[in-house]
Design a protein around this motif. Structure first.
Motif, PDB file in Angstrom:
ATOM      1  N   ASP A   1      49.238 -17.976  16.121  1.00 49.55           N
ATOM      2  CA  ASP A   1      47.909 -18.256  16.668  1.00 49.55           C
ATOM      3  C   ASP A   1      46.914 -17.162  16.322  1.00 49.55           C
ATOM      4  O   ASP A   1      45.732 -17.427  16.097  1.00 49.55           O
ATOM      5  CB  ASP A   1      47.987 -18.412  18.188  1.00 49.55           C
ATOM      6  CG  ASP A   1      48.661 -19.711  18.612  1.00 49.55           C
ATOM      7  OD1 ASP A   1      49.089 -19.798  19.780  1.00 49.55           O
ATOM      8  OD2 ASP A   1      48.760 -20.629  17.778  1.00 49.55           O
TER       9      ASP A   1
ATOM     10  N   LYS B   1      45.464 -17.854  12.691  1.00 51.96           N
ATOM     11  CA  LYS B   1      44.943 -19.164  12.306  1.00 51.96           C
ATOM     12  C   LYS B   1      43.449 -19.084  11.989  1.00 51.96           C
ATOM     13  O   LYS B   1      42.683 -18.478  12.721  1.00 51.96           O
ATOM     14  CB  LYS B   1      45.178 -20.171  13.431  1.00 51.96           C
ATOM     15  CG  LYS B   1      46.611 -20.646  13.544  1.00 51.96           C
ATOM     16  CD  LYS B   1      46.782 -21.664  14.662  1.00 51.96           C
ATOM     17  CE  LYS B   1      48.217 -22.133  14.772  1.00 51.96           C
ATOM     18  NZ  LYS B   1      48.432 -23.059  15.904  1.00 51.96           N
ATOM     19  N   GLY B   2      43.071 -19.698  10.877  1.00 53.64           N
ATOM     20  CA  GLY B   2      41.680 -19.691  10.457  1.00 53.64           C
ATOM     21  C   GLY B   2      41.302 -18.486   9.626  1.00 53.64           C
ATOM     22  O   GLY B   2      40.206 -18.457   9.035  1.00 53.64           O
ATOM     23  N   ARG B   3      42.169 -17.485   9.579  1.00 54.37           N
ATOM     24  CA  ARG B   3      41.868 -16.273   8.800  1.00 54.37           C
ATOM     25  C   ARG B   3      42.842 -16.065   7.639  1.00 54.37           C
ATOM     26  O   ARG B   3      42.446 -15.580   6.584  1.00 54.37           O
ATOM     27  CB  ARG B   3      41.919 -15.042   9.708  1.00 54.37           C
ATOM     28  CG  ARG B   3      40.928 -15.077  10.857  1.00 54.37           C
ATOM     29  CD  ARG B   3      40.898 -13.747  11.600  1.00 54.37           C
ATOM     30  NE  ARG B   3      42.197 -13.412  12.210  1.00 54.37           N
ATOM     31  CZ  ARG B   3      42.886 -12.307  11.932  1.00 54.37           C
ATOM     32  NH1 ARG B   3      42.430 -11.435  11.059  1.00 54.37           N
ATOM     33  NH2 ARG B   3      44.033 -12.074  12.545  1.00 54.37           N
TER      34      ARG B   3
ATOM     35  N   THR C   1      45.864 -17.590   4.964  1.00 50.26           N
ATOM     36  CA  THR C   1      46.332 -18.803   4.302  1.00 50.26           C
ATOM     37  C   THR C   1      47.586 -18.484   3.495  1.00 50.26           C
ATOM     38  O   THR C   1      47.562 -17.578   2.655  1.00 50.26           O
ATOM     39  CB  THR C   1      45.266 -19.374   3.364  1.00 50.26           C
ATOM     40  OG1 THR C   1      44.083 -19.662   4.113  1.00 50.26           O
ATOM     41  CG2 THR C   1      45.767 -20.660   2.708  1.00 50.26           C
TER      42      THR C   1
END
Length: 119
Positions: free
Chosen positions: A60, A63-65, A67
């Motif tokens: 968590d 996530k979003g940062r 890949t």
């Protein structure tokens, strides 16, 4: 099976780094590859994982940062880390689980690469 990780270093908050990890040896298939991280006094924790089919999962906190991606032809996994924060500072380890050309399944770890996020 050996894993060789690279790409760590020192970066300022908000910056980016890309980690790479290449597997070598008598490899028939690699089912899952992943990245973990560990700070002094703490357990190693999963950062991100990816299956041979491309399914991914992330902690968590990243996530979003971050890949995760892989090149199956090169038996290599990557971790693109953007918007880095000081709390991302850790030693990052890659991991692979799969099957060799013959024998039992393998689970291998890379040697670890230091990521330091600091101004």
């Amino acid at each position: 099976v050996q894993l060789q990780a690279s790409g760590g270093g020192l970066v300022q908050p908000g910056g980016s780094l890309r980690l790479s990890c290449a597997a070598s040896g008598s490899i028939f298939s690699i089912n899952v590859m992943g990245w973990y991280r560990q700070t002094p006094g703490n357990k190693r924790e999963l950062v991100a994982g990816i299956s041979s089919g491309g399914f991914t999962n992330y902690a968590d906190s990243v996530k979003g940062r971050f890949t995760i991606s892989r090149d199956n032809a090169k038996n290599t996994v990557y971790l693109q880390m953007n918007s880095l924060k000081p709390e991302d500072t850790a030693v990052y380890y890659c991991n692979a689980f799969g099957y060799p050309d013959s024998g039992s399944p393998f689970g291998s770890w890379g040697q670890g690469t230091q990521v330091t996020v600091s101004s």
